[in-house]
Each structure stands twice: as C-alpha cells, then as structure tokens.
Motif scaffolding. Structure first.
Motif, PDB file in Angstrom:
ATOM      1  N   LEU A 134      17.649  -7.738  -8.957  1.00  0.00           N
ATOM      2  CA  LEU A 134      16.764  -8.003 -10.084  1.00  0.00           C
ATOM      3  C   LEU A 134      15.596  -8.874  -9.635  1.00  0.00           C
ATOM      4  O   LEU A 134      15.780  -9.931  -9.040  1.00  0.00           O
ATOM      5  CB  LEU A 134      17.529  -8.699 -11.216  1.00  0.00           C
ATOM      6  N   ILE A 154      20.671  -4.034  -9.901  1.00  0.00           N
ATOM      7  CA  ILE A 154      20.340  -3.112 -10.986  1.00  0.00           C
ATOM      8  C   ILE A 154      21.215  -1.872 -10.864  1.00  0.00           C
ATOM      9  O   ILE A 154      21.228  -1.214  -9.826  1.00  0.00           O
ATOM     10  CB  ILE A 154      18.844  -2.745 -10.945  1.00  0.00           C
ATOM     11  N   VAL A 174      16.014  -2.600 -17.397  1.00  0.00           N
ATOM     12  CA  VAL A 174      17.191  -2.308 -16.573  1.00  0.00           C
ATOM     13  C   VAL A 174      18.450  -2.986 -17.088  1.00  0.00           C
ATOM     14  O   VAL A 174      18.415  -3.958 -17.838  1.00  0.00           O
ATOM     15  CB  VAL A 174      16.946  -2.739 -15.115  1.00  0.00           C
ATOM     16  N   VAL A 176      21.846  -4.830 -15.483  1.00  0.00           N
ATOM     17  CA  VAL A 176      22.178  -5.565 -14.266  1.00  0.00           C
ATOM     18  C   VAL A 176      23.695  -5.711 -14.153  1.00  0.00           C
ATOM     19  O   VAL A 176      24.386  -5.935 -15.148  1.00  0.00           O
ATOM     20  CB  VAL A 176      21.507  -6.947 -14.276  1.00  0.00           C
TER      21      VAL A 176
END
Length: 181
Positions: A134, A154, A174, A176
């Motif tokens: 990330l 991600i 996204v 995570v």
C-alpha cells in the motif's frame, strides 16, 4: 595684523581648515556619489534577478498548463473507461464464443484498446496495484481483507488508479491484506 606679526597657532589652524574645506567637501561629495552608485548597481542586480525569477516561474507555469491541461477531461473520461471495463468483464465466456455476440465483444475490446492508446499518447498511465504494498500517495485503502498475504499488501482492486505524467490523477481504490485473527 601687520606683516611682521606672527599668527597664533589657533589662527594658523583656522586658516588651514578654511583652505582645506573645499577639498574635504569635494571628497565627502565623491564618497557620497560612489555610495549612491554602488547602491544603484546593487538595486539593478536585484531587479535583474527578480525579472529572471519571474520569467522562470512563468515558463514553468506555461509548461505545467500544457502538460496538465487535460486533467479534468481525463478524469471524466476515466469513468467511461471504467464502465467499458465493467461491461467487458460482465460478458460470460459462453456469450463471447456465440457467433451472434462475437462481433459485439470484439468491437468493445477494440474500443477499450483504442481508449488505452489515447490515454498513453496523452501521458495517462494506469497504476499497478495488485500484489503491491500500500502506497498512500497512489492507493486509497477502502477495506482490510483477511489474507495469507503479508499485511499491507494490496489483494483487491475496486477501481483502477491513474497518473497523468508524474502527477496522481486518481488513486486506486483497493483492499489491503490483514492477518486473519
């Protein structure tokens, strides 16, 4: 006073000072003019430096305006690209092979490739997110997903992120990875 009389030391000093006065006044005036000239030269140098700085800023602003003029338009067109990608992803495999839909699917895929080429010509690049750590400068974490992947990696991309030249146009949305409890 007569010619035979001698001057006192104070009178001699007054006479010398009176004789030197025009020289001293002229010397002071020359020093003052030299000081004014040096100050004027310094102010001229400052003014020239400021003009050069203004010119550089204007050139940079003009270059940025040319490079990033399409930013708002590009953001708007990205939603068209997103919808096209979602439409292509929603077509089942059996319809892709069906003769009735094969031409439509091929046309949609060609449109997607052309849109990607247009983006590339104008400096838009897609941010690779899947499997990357990330980066808050390029990704926006929407949720944490229990996963075997390293925490902070991600593992899901809800919306692609894009750069225009070296600037972030839109962050990737996204999911995570987090370690299972």
């Amino acid at each position: 006073m007569t010619d035979t009389e001698t001057n006192t030391p104070a009178e001699d000093l007054r006479e010398e000072t009176a004789a030197d006065a025009p020289e001293v006044a002229e010397h002071d005036r020359v020093a003052e003019l030299e000081s004014q000239l040096a100050e004027a030269k310094q102010q001229t140098l400052y003014a020239q430096a400021e003009i050069q700085n203004v010119r550089r800023r204007a050139e940079k602003d003009a270059a940025d305006a040319r490079a990033y003029a399409a930013t708002n338009f590009a953001r708007d067109v990205l939603s068209v690209n997103d919808n096209l990608e979602r439409a292509l992803a929603a077509i089942p495999a059996e319809l892709r092979e069906d003769d009735k839909f094969k031409g439509l699917v091929t046309g949609l895929e060609a449109t997607g490739r052309e849109l990607t080429n247009v983006f590339q010509r104008h400096g838009l690049t897609k941010i690779e997110a899947m499997g990357q750590p990330l980066d808050p400068n390029r990704h926006q974490a929407m949720l944490e997903v229990p996963s075997d992947a390293e925490a902070g990696t991600i593992v899901q991309e809800m919306q692609s992120g894009w750069m225009i030249k070296d600037r972030l146009l839109r962050p990737a949305l996204v999911g995570v990875a987090k370690k299972p409890a």
